[in-house]
Structures are given as C-alpha cells and as structure tokens.
Design a protein around this motif. Structure first.
Motif, mmCIF file in Angstrom:
data_model
loop_
_atom_site.group_PDB
_atom_site.id
_atom_site.type_symbol
_atom_site.label_atom_id
_atom_site.label_comp_id
_atom_site.label_asym_id
_atom_site.label_seq_id
_atom_site.Cartn_x
_atom_site.Cartn_y
_atom_site.Cartn_z
ATOM 1 N N ARG A 326 0.824 -1.208 0.000
ATOM 2 C CA ARG A 326 0.000 0.000 0.000
ATOM 3 C C ARG A 326 0.861 1.261 0.000
ATOM 4 N NH1 ARG A 326 -5.372 -0.378 1.238
ATOM 5 N NH2 ARG A 326 -6.132 -2.518 1.438
ATOM 6 N N LEU A 327 1.945 1.238 0.764
ATOM 7 C CA LEU A 327 2.859 2.381 0.764
ATOM 8 C C LEU A 327 3.462 2.595 -0.621
ATOM 9 C CD1 LEU A 327 4.882 2.089 4.101
ATOM 10 C CD2 LEU A 327 3.340 3.938 3.437
ATOM 11 N N ALA A 328 3.886 1.508 -1.229
ATOM 12 C CA ALA A 328 4.512 1.609 -2.552
ATOM 13 C C ALA A 328 3.541 2.134 -3.594
ATOM 14 C CB ALA A 328 5.058 0.242 -2.976
ATOM 15 N N ALA A 329 2.248 1.836 -3.416
ATOM 16 C CA ALA A 329 1.234 2.271 -4.383
ATOM 17 C C ALA A 329 0.509 3.536 -3.944
ATOM 18 C CB ALA A 329 0.217 1.144 -4.587
ATOM 19 N N SER A 330 0.953 4.145 -2.834
ATOM 20 C CA SER A 330 0.313 5.351 -2.279
ATOM 21 C C SER A 330 -1.179 5.142 -2.023
ATOM 22 C CB SER A 330 0.518 6.548 -3.217
ATOM 23 O OG SER A 330 1.880 6.877 -3.314
ATOM 24 N N GLN A 331 -1.512 3.950 -1.523
ATOM 25 C CA GLN A 331 -2.896 3.641 -1.181
ATOM 26 C C GLN A 331 -3.143 3.910 0.299
ATOM 27 O OE1 GLN A 331 -3.272 -0.473 -2.329
ATOM 28 N NE2 GLN A 331 -3.628 0.018 -4.490
ATOM 29 N N PRO A 332 -4.407 4.050 0.706
ATOM 30 C CA PRO A 332 -4.712 4.274 2.130
ATOM 31 C C PRO A 332 -4.189 3.126 2.990
ATOM 32 C CG PRO A 332 -6.642 4.702 0.767
ATOM 33 C CD PRO A 332 -5.616 4.087 -0.137
#
Length: 424
Positions: A326-332
């Motif tokens: 999620r961090l790598a994809a800038s997701q919540p």
C-alpha cells in the motif's frame, strides 16, 4: 508512538530494498508475500540456512523424523526472486539505513524488517546452561536423544528420573510424548526391570498458565493419567550433573530438560535511541508495526498482544506485506489489528487440548485439529506438494541407534506383509 509516514513511490524509482532479518515464520512469510512484486528487492538474512519448525521439536526429540522440524530455506524460496544470505546481524545504523553482519558484510536497506525471534534465558539459575538439555534447536534435540539412549542402556537396574522444567506448551508436549517414547525404548532394548519417572516442574500455580483455568485443569488431569509427576509452585534453584535443586530440596536426575525461559533478542537493547522496550523487553511498535522510521518489528520481538506464537508471526507478516504494498502504491493504510489464534497442545498419543476463545476441547478430535494445524503451518511457507511431504514425515520414526533401527525396519516389514496379505 508517532512516526512520520515514509514515501516510497516516485517516477522511475528503482526497486525498494527490503531487508528481512530472521528465517522464522515471520521473516519467511514476509519474503514470500513480497517476493513476486517487481517494486521490491528482497534480501532475507538468516543465521542458519534452514527454517526451524518449532512446534514439532518435541516430536523430533522423541523419535520422529527431523524432516518435520527442519526445511532448507533454498527449498522454500526455490524459483523465487529472493536473495538468501547466511549471516548474523550484529550492528545497526538507523541513520544511514544499513546493518552489519558477523561475516563482515554491510547491507543497505530502504525498509528493514526485524523478525529475529527469541533467545533462551536461564534466569541466572546456576548450572542450568551447563547441565540442562535444551529444546530450541536441532542440535539440542539430537543431544537429548543421544543422552536418552545412553541413560536407558548403560544400567537397566537404575531407577531413572527425567525432569522437564516448564509447563508451558513446549514442556507439556515433551513430557506427554516422552512417556511413550521411553516405554518404546525400554521395549526395543529389552529393559524389563528399568523403572522410569517423569517429573514436570512449573513455577506457576498451574500448568499451561497462559490458557484458561478450565484448560489447565484438563491438561493436568491428562498429564497425571499418563503417570507424569506434576510439581506446581516449584522454582529451580540450581542444577548439577546428577541433581537439580527445586525449592531448596535436591531431586536426583541425570536428565534435566529446560523448556522454559525465553527473552527478546539482545540486539534491541544495544540501540535504545532506535528501539523502545516494554517491561518484558519487547519492542514497542506503532499501529503499523513500526519501531522507527523505515524499521518494522514483527513476531516474537514486537510488543503486541499475542506475540510469541507462530500464528501471530504469520499474521504480522501478512499484515506488513500488505502495508508495504500500500505504501509503494500510495494507497490508504490500514492499522494493525491483533487476532487471538487458537492454541492446540498435544499431550501423549492421539490426545490434545485445544482452546480458542471460549471453546475448550480435548481428546482425539483436538489431536486431529493439531495435525491439520501442522499441515497448514507447513503450507504457509511451502508449496502444497512439499508441505504434504514434510507433514507426512511426522508419522515416521527416525533413529541412529542400531537396535532401534532394526526394530523400525522390522515393524515396517510386518506392516508391508500384512498389507500384502490383505490386498492379496
């Protein structure tokens, strides 16, 4: 604990270097979950080149195959884009984002995952580290098996007292399995006049003290039905080559087995500016299992509610892998939520105790649940075909003693002959 959120994603960024320290459940599962994602470059550092399946060590110590307890890391990660390094981390530089290994190498990271597991502690009891047999490694298990054979074959007229210290799951499992194993050894070696006594020593007022009182009562009843002498509210004061002092009283024994006492890995204490430790010595983490910027701590090392269990380490690994994706994809981001896993403790053949929430179950059905749980544990880190092979090895006897080997071969031949007659 508030830690600034790291930002990984940017245009044309090279793969995120994730260094995982520890080849146990947590470290392996994290690597497997991230290993197929091209945005991550995974390095797993382990001081051994194999995965140790701790839940089955008691079984390996009492006559079953070593394959059920030890699986090569190369086998687990075959055909996976994961770099395996056999080394032991000795130092950390959180500012420069690098760690140092015992073999002299330095490893740079963007994300560091600490899953180093616990270490044995003897609580300062004099003589235990020298004279007590351990249950934390394959080497210790083999030393114990060799000793058991020597003790039973040197003098068949000597009364034997085997003392298991610690009535947590490991101690209870070992004591229950030891009853049948010693009986089998006596039968195979023809030791008709050899009497054996097994004592289980616990400093708490009940066995399996982390489980409910109802579960503890059932376990105690089962242990006593197997002929095990259970000693509660008893503290070990000292150990020597031929006795152990318990509550100030000597108990003669040449076989003291230490299953109690674990402490967090000592590396964390070396860096108080990076790791905050709680009263039990475990590392404080935030709602994402972070201990410091870019550093995550999972499994036995983290101060989470159910830390210390294999299922918790797996749960932590799955959460962390999802978090990093999620961090790598800038997701919540989603916060960590602890989940209480079931506890299943085998006590002797075809019998186990299971507790899950309000449910307490014992007997053959619980033993089947434990068998299934072991298969799931292998399947969590191995392809299903390999997991099945390792799981099936837990049903096989394995000995180095020539007398025992002849008995095993003879038993297999009898089984094969019976099958042949039945099918014929």
């Amino acid at each position: 604990m508030k830690i600034k959120k790291p930002i990984f994603k940017s245009k044309n960024r090279p793969p995120i270097r994730v260094v995982i320290v520890g080849g146990g459940f947590g470290g392996i599962k994290t690597a497997l979950e991230l290993g197929r994602r091209p945005e991550f470059q995974i390095t797993l550092i382990s001081k051994t080149d194999y995965f140790l399946y701790y839940p089955s060590l008691y079984s390996t110590a009492t006559g079953h195959s070593v394959r059920e307890s030890q699986v090569a890391l190369s086998r687990i990660f075959q055909n996976r884009p994961i770099s395996l390094v056999k080394d032991e981390v000795t130092a950390l530089d959180a500012v420069r984002k690098l760690i140092h290994g015992k073999n002299g190498k330095t490893y740079h990271y963007d994300v560091l995952v600490m899953a180093m597991g616990s270490v044995t502690t003897y609580f300062g009891v004099n003589g235990l580290s020298r004279y007590a047999y351990g249950m934390k490694s394959i080497k210790q298990v083999r030393q114990l098996k060799k000793h058991l054979h020597q003790e039973l074959t040197l003098d068949n007229h000597l009364d034997k007292n085997y003392v298991v210290i610690g009535a947590g799951p490991s101690g209870v499992e070992l004591a229950g399995s030891l009853v049948g194993y010693l009986d089998w050894l006596k039968k195979v070696h023809g030791l008709k006049n050899c009497r054996v006594k097994i004592s289980l020593v616990e400093s708490a007022p009940r066995v399996l003290p982390k489980l409910s009182r109802r579960a503890s009562r059932r376990a105690l009843k089962r242990l006593r039905s197997l002929g095990i002498h259970v000693m509660l509210n008893q503290r070990v004061n000292e150990a020597s080559s031929d006795q152990v002092i318990i509550n100030g009283r000597p108990l003669k024994s040449h076989t003291v087995i230490w299953t109690s006492g674990v402490a967090n890995h000592p590396l964390y204490k070396k860096y108080p500016e990076t790791f905050q430790l709680n009263g039990g010595g475990k590392v404080a983490v935030d709602e994402y299992l972070r201990a410091a910027p870019h550093i995550y701590v999972i499994g036995d090392n983290a101060a989470t509610v159910y830390s210390g269990l294999a299922q918790t380490a797996l749960h932590d690994a799955i959460f962390l892998a999802d978090h990093l994706k999620r961090l790598a994809a800038s997701q919540p981001l989603r916060p960590y939520r602890a989940v209480k896993p079931p506890t299943v403790v085998p006590i002797g053949p075809n019998w186990a105790l299971m507790e899950w929430g309000w449910l307490v179950m014992s007997g053959r059905l619980a033993a089947l649940v434990r068998r299934l749980a072991d298969f799931i544990g292998y399947d969590d880190v191995l392809p299903i075909g390999q997991a099945l092979g390792v799981w099936r090895s837990s049903f096989k006897r394995e000995e180095n003693c020539p007398v025992c080997l002849r008995a095993i071969v003879g038993a297999r031949a009898t089984v094969n002959l019976t099958r042949s007659k039945t099918t014929g």
